[in-house]
Scaffold this active site. Structure first.
Site, mmCIF file in Angstrom:
data_model
loop_
_atom_site.group_PDB
_atom_site.id
_atom_site.type_symbol
_atom_site.label_atom_id
_atom_site.label_comp_id
_atom_site.label_asym_id
_atom_site.label_seq_id
_atom_site.Cartn_x
_atom_site.Cartn_y
_atom_site.Cartn_z
ATOM 1 N N ASN A 1 -6.996 8.258 12.581
ATOM 2 C CA ASN A 1 -7.749 8.454 11.482
ATOM 3 C C ASN A 1 -8.344 7.113 10.819
ATOM 4 O O ASN A 1 -9.646 6.855 10.743
ATOM 5 C CB ASN A 1 -7.339 8.896 10.319
ATOM 6 C CG ASN A 1 -7.701 9.001 9.219
ATOM 7 O OD1 ASN A 1 -8.727 9.909 8.668
ATOM 8 N ND2 ASN A 1 -7.428 7.942 8.082
ATOM 9 N N ASP B 1 -1.053 -3.819 9.915
ATOM 10 C CA ASP B 1 -2.367 -4.100 9.884
ATOM 11 C C ASP B 1 -3.119 -3.854 11.019
ATOM 12 O O ASP B 1 -2.702 -4.657 12.123
ATOM 13 C CB ASP B 1 -2.341 -5.556 9.308
ATOM 14 C CG ASP B 1 -3.963 -5.780 8.891
ATOM 15 O OD1 ASP B 1 -4.931 -5.074 9.418
ATOM 16 O OD2 ASP B 1 -4.208 -6.702 8.052
ATOM 17 N N TYR C 1 -20.302 -0.610 14.074
ATOM 18 C CA TYR C 1 -19.670 0.631 13.748
ATOM 19 C C TYR C 1 -19.766 1.512 14.586
ATOM 20 O O TYR C 1 -19.088 2.368 14.817
ATOM 21 C CB TYR C 1 -19.960 1.151 12.335
ATOM 22 C CG TYR C 1 -19.355 2.214 11.802
ATOM 23 C CD1 TYR C 1 -18.066 2.443 11.425
ATOM 24 C CD2 TYR C 1 -20.050 3.565 11.854
ATOM 25 C CE1 TYR C 1 -17.526 3.364 10.994
ATOM 26 C CE2 TYR C 1 -19.614 4.559 11.529
ATOM 27 C CZ TYR C 1 -18.256 4.625 10.894
ATOM 28 O OH TYR C 1 -17.509 5.756 10.522
ATOM 29 N N THR D 1 -15.303 9.847 0.017
ATOM 30 C CA THR D 1 -14.146 8.917 0.245
ATOM 31 C C THR D 1 -14.563 7.391 -0.439
ATOM 32 O O THR D 1 -15.823 7.240 -0.613
ATOM 33 C CB THR D 1 -13.349 8.654 1.647
ATOM 34 O OG1 THR D 1 -14.414 8.306 2.383
ATOM 35 C CG2 THR D 1 -13.018 10.199 2.231
ATOM 36 N N ARG E 1 0.813 -1.325 0.286
ATOM 37 C CA ARG E 1 -0.162 -0.094 0.044
ATOM 38 C C ARG E 1 0.800 1.222 0.004
ATOM 39 O O ARG E 1 0.508 2.313 -0.234
ATOM 40 C CB ARG E 1 -1.011 -0.038 1.131
ATOM 41 C CG ARG E 1 -1.847 -1.108 1.293
ATOM 42 C CD ARG E 1 -2.967 -0.568 0.263
ATOM 43 N NE ARG E 1 -3.966 0.460 1.026
ATOM 44 C CZ ARG E 1 -4.719 1.089 0.089
ATOM 45 N NH1 ARG E 1 -5.052 0.880 -1.000
ATOM 46 N NH2 ARG E 1 -5.389 2.076 0.807
ATOM 47 N N VAL F 1 -18.208 12.207 4.128
ATOM 48 C CA VAL F 1 -16.943 12.614 3.195
ATOM 49 C C VAL F 1 -16.822 11.887 2.039
ATOM 50 O O VAL F 1 -17.148 10.702 2.009
ATOM 51 C CB VAL F 1 -15.923 12.738 3.946
ATOM 52 C CG1 VAL F 1 -14.731 13.487 2.986
ATOM 53 C CG2 VAL F 1 -15.960 13.504 5.202
ATOM 54 N N LYS G 1 -17.441 3.799 17.014
ATOM 55 C CA LYS G 1 -17.186 5.357 17.216
ATOM 56 C C LYS G 1 -17.638 5.952 18.582
ATOM 57 O O LYS G 1 -17.088 6.966 18.799
ATOM 58 C CB LYS G 1 -17.968 5.884 15.965
ATOM 59 C CG LYS G 1 -17.434 5.381 14.638
ATOM 60 C CD LYS G 1 -15.763 5.825 14.399
ATOM 61 C CE LYS G 1 -15.265 5.270 13.235
ATOM 62 N NZ LYS G 1 -14.070 5.741 13.049
#
Length: 257
Positions: A81, A55, A152, A185, A37, A183, A156
């Protein structure tokens, strides 16, 4: 000039924040999930202060990431992030944890505990964290039927609570959580209403700004404005119980002071 480590900085919001901070003259330490990556970073890599690889779904890799960052030196700020959105199933990491929990909650917790303490910590959350209540009885999804959206939301909520707990425990560190919005992305999709620059602006500002408004701790932000997070995130008892459970799941203790 500050030195900032950003997880998940090969694309999306992480890369946008890295680009913005580098353009301002700051030293940015990048992170890629795998060696393959790193090529995606392109010219930004040559302008960086370092690159770490690992990872976040693998506990051994998370420990290695912390070691790699510590070898570079003390960071002035860390932007947590990296994250994943919905997973079709619970999955299982090498340690047997649910993948969403491992990447979105356990990894930032472990990195926070294992990396030399910076001056500022920023955790990327989501407005969806308000749907993550009542997670502590089954953090790792070993009893419940899998619900990707709920998992999820819980993850968060966890990072907001972690940010606030650190603001209490580590008074010399500025620790905040950010909702970047929906956003455009890979995660957010092409139809998302928020552009990359707007999405990265608050976390980048909190990481380095000398403005008095940015030098606060234990706050939840959205597009440069403070907002009220979910009640559980602000509850010290919830924060402490979460940290105790994360310590047992990872085998990593968070320093008290």
């Amino acid at each position: 000039m500050a030195t900032i480590f950003i997880t998940g900085s090969t694309d999306g919001l992480g890369r946008a924040a890295a680009q913005s901070l580098a353009d301002q003259g700051h030293r940015v330490v990048l992170h890629a999930r795998s060696a393959g990556r790193t090529s995606a970073i392109g010219e930004l890599a040559s302008r960086s202060a370092g690159m770490v690889v690992g990872d976040l779904a693998r506990g051994a890799d998370v420990r290695s990431i912390a070691d790699q960052v510590n070898a570079i030196g003390r960071m002035d700020a860390i932007i947590h992030n990296a994250g994943v959105y919905t997973r079709p199933g619970r999955g299982a990491t090498p340690e047997g944890h649910a993948e969403t929990l491992a990447i979105n909650t356990l990894a930032p917790y472990m990195l926070t505990a294992l990396i030399k303490r910076p001056g500022r910590l920023v955790y990327l959350s989501s407005g969806l964290h308000r749907g993550g209540e009542d997670s502590l009885d089954d953090l790792d999804w070993t009893k419940r039927a899998w619900d990707s959206a709920k998992a999820y939301a819980e993850s968060k909520l966890h990072v907001v609570a972690l940010a606030f707990a650190l603001a209490r425990r580590w008074p010399k560190v500025l620790s905040n959580a950010v909702d970047p919005g929906w956003v455009r992305t890979k995660m957010g999709g092409a139809g998302a209403p928020v552009d990359l620059d707007t999405g990265q602006r608050t976390q980048s500002w909190l990481a380095v700004s000398g403005d008095a408004a940015a030098q606060v701790s234990g706050r939840y932000w959205h597009h440069l404005e403070q907002q009220q997070p979910a009640r559980e995130a602000t509850d010290p008892e919830f924060q402490d119980e979460l940290i105790e459970k994360l310590g047992r799941l990872t085998g990593v203790a968070l320093p008290q002071v």
